[in-house]
Design a protein around this motif. Structure first.
Motif, PDB file in Angstrom:
ATOM      1  N   LEU A 220       0.813  -1.220   0.000  1.00  0.00           N
ATOM      2  CA  LEU A 220       0.000   0.000   0.000  1.00  0.00           C
ATOM      3  C   LEU A 220       0.841   1.262   0.000  1.00  0.00           C
ATOM      4  O   LEU A 220       0.423   2.292  -0.517  1.00  0.00           O
ATOM      5  N   PHE A 221       2.052   1.183   0.575  1.00  0.00           N
ATOM      6  CA  PHE A 221       2.840   2.420   0.636  1.00  0.00           C
ATOM      7  C   PHE A 221       3.178   2.921  -0.762  1.00  0.00           C
ATOM      8  O   PHE A 221       3.380   4.111  -0.968  1.00  0.00           O
ATOM      9  N   ALA A 222       3.238   2.015  -1.730  1.00  0.00           N
ATOM     10  CA  ALA A 222       3.582   2.437  -3.092  1.00  0.00           C
ATOM     11  C   ALA A 222       2.396   2.386  -4.047  1.00  0.00           C
ATOM     12  O   ALA A 222       2.382   3.075  -5.056  1.00  0.00           O
ATOM     13  N   TYR A 223       1.397   1.550  -3.749  1.00  0.00           N
ATOM     14  CA  TYR A 223       0.292   1.366  -4.691  1.00  0.00           C
ATOM     15  C   TYR A 223      -1.046   1.678  -4.028  1.00  0.00           C
ATOM     16  O   TYR A 223      -2.073   1.121  -4.394  1.00  0.00           O
ATOM     17  N   GLY A 224      -1.028   2.551  -3.044  1.00  0.00           N
ATOM     18  CA  GLY A 224      -2.242   2.812  -2.288  1.00  0.00           C
ATOM     19  C   GLY A 224      -3.111   3.902  -2.883  1.00  0.00           C
ATOM     20  O   GLY A 224      -4.181   4.194  -2.370  1.00  0.00           O
ATOM     21  N   ARG A 225      -2.669   4.507  -3.962  1.00  0.00           N
ATOM     22  CA  ARG A 225      -3.403   5.658  -4.467  1.00  0.00           C
ATOM     23  C   ARG A 225      -3.302   5.674  -5.990  1.00  0.00           C
ATOM     24  O   ARG A 225      -2.318   5.241  -6.561  1.00  0.00           O
ATOM     25  N   ARG A 226      -4.347   6.198  -6.623  1.00  0.00           N
ATOM     26  CA  ARG A 226      -4.290   6.294  -8.081  1.00  0.00           C
ATOM     27  C   ARG A 226      -3.444   7.495  -8.498  1.00  0.00           C
ATOM     28  O   ARG A 226      -3.492   8.544  -7.855  1.00  0.00           O
ATOM     29  N   ASN A 227      -2.716   7.336  -9.590  1.00  0.00           N
ATOM     30  CA  ASN A 227      -1.889   8.432 -10.086  1.00  0.00           C
ATOM     31  C   ASN A 227      -2.701   9.710 -10.249  1.00  0.00           C
ATOM     32  O   ASN A 227      -2.250  10.805  -9.906  1.00  0.00           O
ATOM     33  N   HIS A 228      -3.914   9.562 -10.769  1.00  0.00           N
ATOM     34  CA  HIS A 228      -4.812  10.687 -11.003  1.00  0.00           C
ATOM     35  C   HIS A 228      -5.091  11.471  -9.723  1.00  0.00           C
ATOM     36  O   HIS A 228      -5.328  12.671  -9.765  1.00  0.00           O
ATOM     37  N   ASP A 229      -5.088  10.767  -8.585  1.00  0.00           N
ATOM     38  CA  ASP A 229      -5.442  11.412  -7.322  1.00  0.00           C
ATOM     39  C   ASP A 229      -4.258  12.078  -6.641  1.00  0.00           C
ATOM     40  O   ASP A 229      -4.417  12.676  -5.580  1.00  0.00           O
ATOM     41  N   HIS A 230      -3.065  11.965  -7.224  1.00  0.00           N
ATOM     42  CA  HIS A 230      -1.967  12.792  -6.711  1.00  0.00           C
ATOM     43  C   HIS A 230      -1.078  13.279  -7.868  1.00  0.00           C
ATOM     44  O   HIS A 230       0.134  13.309  -7.773  1.00  0.00           O
TER      45      HIS A 230
ATOM     46  N   SER B 140     -19.555  -0.845  -9.935  1.00  0.00           N
ATOM     47  CA  SER B 140     -18.415  -0.284 -10.681  1.00  0.00           C
ATOM     48  C   SER B 140     -18.278   1.200 -10.372  1.00  0.00           C
ATOM     49  O   SER B 140     -17.164   1.716 -10.264  1.00  0.00           O
ATOM     50  N   GLY B 141     -19.395   1.893 -10.196  1.00  0.00           N
ATOM     51  CA  GLY B 141     -19.344   3.313  -9.862  1.00  0.00           C
ATOM     52  C   GLY B 141     -18.663   3.553  -8.526  1.00  0.00           C
ATOM     53  O   GLY B 141     -17.748   4.371  -8.414  1.00  0.00           O
ATOM     54  N   PHE B 142     -19.077   2.799  -7.490  1.00  0.00           N
ATOM     55  CA  PHE B 142     -18.463   3.001  -6.179  1.00  0.00           C
ATOM     56  C   PHE B 142     -17.013   2.528  -6.154  1.00  0.00           C
ATOM     57  O   PHE B 142     -16.190   3.068  -5.416  1.00  0.00           O
ATOM     58  N   PHE B 143     -16.709   1.532  -6.968  1.00  0.00           N
ATOM     59  CA  PHE B 143     -15.320   1.077  -7.086  1.00  0.00           C
ATOM     60  C   PHE B 143     -14.450   2.232  -7.608  1.00  0.00           C
ATOM     61  O   PHE B 143     -13.343   2.468  -7.124  1.00  0.00           O
ATOM     62  N   MET B 144     -14.981   2.980  -8.581  1.00  0.00           N
ATOM     63  CA  MET B 144     -14.214   4.122  -9.102  1.00  0.00           C
ATOM     64  C   MET B 144     -14.233   5.296  -8.139  1.00  0.00           C
ATOM     65  O   MET B 144     -13.285   6.074  -8.061  1.00  0.00           O
ATOM     66  N   LEU B 145     -15.352   5.410  -7.383  1.00  0.00           N
ATOM     67  CA  LEU B 145     -15.493   6.568  -6.497  1.00  0.00           C
ATOM     68  C   LEU B 145     -14.646   6.423  -5.238  1.00  0.00           C
ATOM     69  O   LEU B 145     -14.051   7.387  -4.774  1.00  0.00           O
ATOM     70  N   PHE B 146     -14.596   5.207  -4.691  1.00  0.00           N
ATOM     71  CA  PHE B 146     -13.808   4.965  -3.477  1.00  0.00           C
ATOM     72  C   PHE B 146     -12.726   3.934  -3.767  1.00  0.00           C
ATOM     73  O   PHE B 146     -12.771   2.817  -3.255  1.00  0.00           O
ATOM     74  N   PRO B 147     -11.733   4.306  -4.590  1.00  0.00           N
ATOM     75  CA  PRO B 147     -10.758   3.321  -5.035  1.00  0.00           C
ATOM     76  C   PRO B 147      -9.914   2.756  -3.901  1.00  0.00           C
ATOM     77  O   PRO B 147      -9.352   1.689  -4.032  1.00  0.00           O
TER      78      PRO B 147
END
Ligand code: HEM
Ligand code: HEM
Ligand code: SF4
Ligand code: SF4
Lengths: 357, 214
Positions: A220-230, B140-147
């Protein structure tokens, strides 16, 4: 002076480089700076864990990017804190001697060594599509993996099969976790950031356990977030400023790459925060969208790389089209069918006349 | 011939229908924009957030949609006789006969209109398929909303594989709702014209008109 001609074959890592590497790993792990001495201590005093590094169906790009980073400290730090007993690319031994090393290591350190796997494992036709020293990759993995203290799959090939598992997957390639019982740490990416591997190993040395994983086995420390979100271009996304075409004015202004197919919204990775090559870049920062290399099935689902969504393939017809052109056609046919149905109904009434009840 | 008014749809079903239908109108409009944000701002410092705003509307409508779907699933189990799932599926002789008669009537082969209070079974089955599609749409919507939420992540990964596939299926399912809406609105009007119930008003008032049995 930098060692530009690499005069020493095994250049020693100086203390500054060592501390720098530990600090980078601590930052990636999200630890406070007060933890850095702990990491340093673990890296210097803990017994260096023996590591077996297996190469299967792959291009060795992960090893290359790890050991030949522009800033060589990371690779050296890694070689400093582990004892790399078997690694097909960098070991000195060859032939029978190499095989003997592997055998000795897994017997001597049974249950104690770390196994790092690079590359996918072909399973079709009993796995004959990848053989080392006369044994299939499947055989070697089945022999070595159960004896390891922990299994780390490095790169998208070892984690999810990678390019060789892309449709139609001619060799039946799969990721390591499909074949190995028990947890596998998946450090995916094509190639993954060296810091992610370093962080995982330092975490293991310092806390004596593996880092927390997501539901795909990625730390999670490296893959915990989507690129788009940071991503640093996210404000442009929210405010609707998009590159329409590579090379246009918006591209020169470094606006968001969503409309030219950036897969940042679908990709979990640390690229925007950790970045690459010690020069602080990642694809988006130099004007190219993310292609989603850390995700399962990325060759099949993230392509076309410059479109938002995959194409619709109509089975048996060879027709490949984008989702909306198919949708519009089906909707058109539906509307036409509704029209015909209504017309038939009216026609029938006219012919029969209004037979009143 | 005399008619009598009969109670058919509960208030919850009618509320569900209209929140479902209206939320879908918003979801389709905003969803298409999210896929292709055509209004390119091209200027800094305008202080407008078109994409963020449209996504916000999409998510609010998404919650209304989710509430509607949950209400319908509740009614499938605990609703009145017409609302229960058993009244919609071809699982009894009465329902199978109704399905055949409906098909014959819709294809103009016969003029006979099978009188019953609830949905005809063809419609009932299509509605069930739509609700199943809706469940996939909201997962699928909530999967994208709360990834990052573990529960959505494990469901999303199991059902779709990755975010991109979830988005793709989310997008394809949109077309199902569009196509359904066209056929649905046509057929309820068709039934209103050809049948005695006053079908369209039933979804507002909850009452249908039936031939009075002597
Ligand atoms: C009938 C119902 C729905 C329709 C037709 C619909 C349609 C769409 C479409 C077309 C997209 C754009 C995907 C793309 O092509 O890139 C989208 C995105 C999205 N939808 Fe929906 N949607 C529906 C329901 C929902 C629900 C119930 C939720 C959950 C709250 C939801 C959450 C999302 C999210 C999070 C995105 C991604 C937005 C982004 O990443 O910017 N949707 N939707
Ligand atoms: C002007 C628009 C609409 C009208 C007049 C209308 C009317 C009706 C009527 C009369 C029924 C009951 C039909 C029967 O007894 O078989 C019904 C049911 C239904 N409608 Fe609509 N409708 C409209 C729009 C929509 C839209 C846009 C959707 C969603 C895309 C939708 C989804 C449904 C569903 C799912 C049901 C089944 C209710 C149930 O689950 O029992 N409707 N509608
Ligand atoms: S460039 Fe890519 S990751 Fe960055 S905000 Fe735009 S779509 Fe998201
Ligand atoms: S930006 Fe995307 S494609 Fe590039 S390395 Fe990171 S995750 Fe992979």
């Amino acid at each position: 002076m930098a060692d530009t001609v690499n005069k020493t074959l095994i250049p020693r890592l100086d203390r500054r480089g060592f501390l720098k590497g530990c600090t980078m790993a601590a930052a990636a792990l999200g630890l406070s700076e007060t933890m850095v001495p702990k990491l340093v201590e673990a890296a210097t005093t803990a017994q260096r864990p023996p590591v077996v590094w297996l190469h299967f169906q792959e291009c060795t790009g992960c090893t290359e990017s790890l050991l030949r980073a522009s800033h060589p400290d990371l690779g050296r730090l890694l070689l400093d804190i582990i004892s790399l007993d078997y690694h097909e690319t960098v070991m000195a031994a060859a032939g029978h001697q190499a095989e003997q090393n592997l055998k000795d290591t897994i017997e001597k350190y049974n249950g104690k060594f770390l196994l790092v796997v690079e590359g996918a494992v072909p399973t079709k036709d009993n796995g004959i599509y990848c053989k080392i020293a006369g044994r299939t990759a499947m055989d070697i993995l089945a022999d070595v993996a159960p004896k390891a203290a922990a299994v780390i799959a490095i790169g998208t090939c070892a984690t999810f099969g990678g390019v060789q598992a892309a449709a139609p997957n001619p060799t039946g390639a799969v990721g390591v976790q499909t074949l190995v019982k028990g947890p596998v740490v998946n450090i995916s990416g094509c190639p993954p950031n060296p810091i992610s591997l370093l962080g995982t190993i330092l975490h293991y040395l310092t806390f004596k356990r593996l880092p927390a994983l997501d539901s795909l086995g990625r730390p999670l420390f490296a893959y915990g977030r989507r690129n788009h979100d940071h991503c640093e271009r996210r404000p442009h996304f929210d405010e609707g400023r998009f590159v329409e075409q590579f090379g246009d004015e918006a591209h020169r202004q470094a606006y968001c790459l969503y409309k030219v197919g950036c897969k940042g919204p679908e990709t979990f990775a640390s690229c925007p925060s950790v970045r690459f090559n010690d020069v602080g870049v990642w694809p988006v920062s130099v004007g190219h969208g993310c292609i989603g290399c850390t995700e399962p099935n990325f060759w099949d689902t993230m392509t076309p790389f410059y479109e938002r969504l995959p194409n619709v393939k109509i089975p048996g017809s060879g027709i490949v089209a984008d989702a909306d052109s198919v949708g519009k056609k089906v909707l058109g046919i539906t509307a036409a069918a509704v029209g015909i149905h209504a017309a038939v109904g009216i026609g029938k009434r006219l012919i029969k006349g209004k037979d009143e009840k | 011939m005399t008619y009598e008014k009969q109670k058919c749809w509960s208030i919850l079903l009618r509320l569900y229908h209209w929140s479902f239908a209206l939320s879908i109108v918003f979801l389709v409009a905003t969803g298409i924009y999210i896929n292709f944000p055509w209004s390119n701002t091209l200027q800094l410092g305008t202080g407008s957030f078109p994409v963020a705003w449209v996504r916000y509307v999409h998510f609010v409508a998404g919650y209304v949609f989710t509430a509607a779907v949950l209400a319908r699933i509740f009614l499938y189990i605990f609703g009145n006789a017409q609302e229960r799932i058993t009244d919609c599926l071809p699982i009894s002789g009465r329902n199978i006969r109704n399905l055949i008669k409906t098909l014959l009537q819709y294809s103009y082969i016969s003029d006979e209109h099978d009188e019953r209070l609830g949905h005809n079974v063809l419609a009932g089955c299509t509605y069930i398929i739509t609700i199943i599609a809706a469940v996939f749409q909201l997962v699928s919507g909530f999967f994208m909303l709360f990834p990052e939420a573990h529960i959505w992540q494990s469901w999303g990964v199991t059902l779709f594989g990755n975010q991109q596939e979830a988005r793709f299926i989310h997008h394809l399912l949109m077309w199902w709702f569009l196509i359904f809406a066209v056929i649905h609105i046509y057929l309820v009007i068709w039934n209103d014209v050809n049948g005695p119930e006053g079908l369209v008003s039933s979804i507002f008032t909850g009452d249908k008109f039936k031939h009075k049995k002597a």
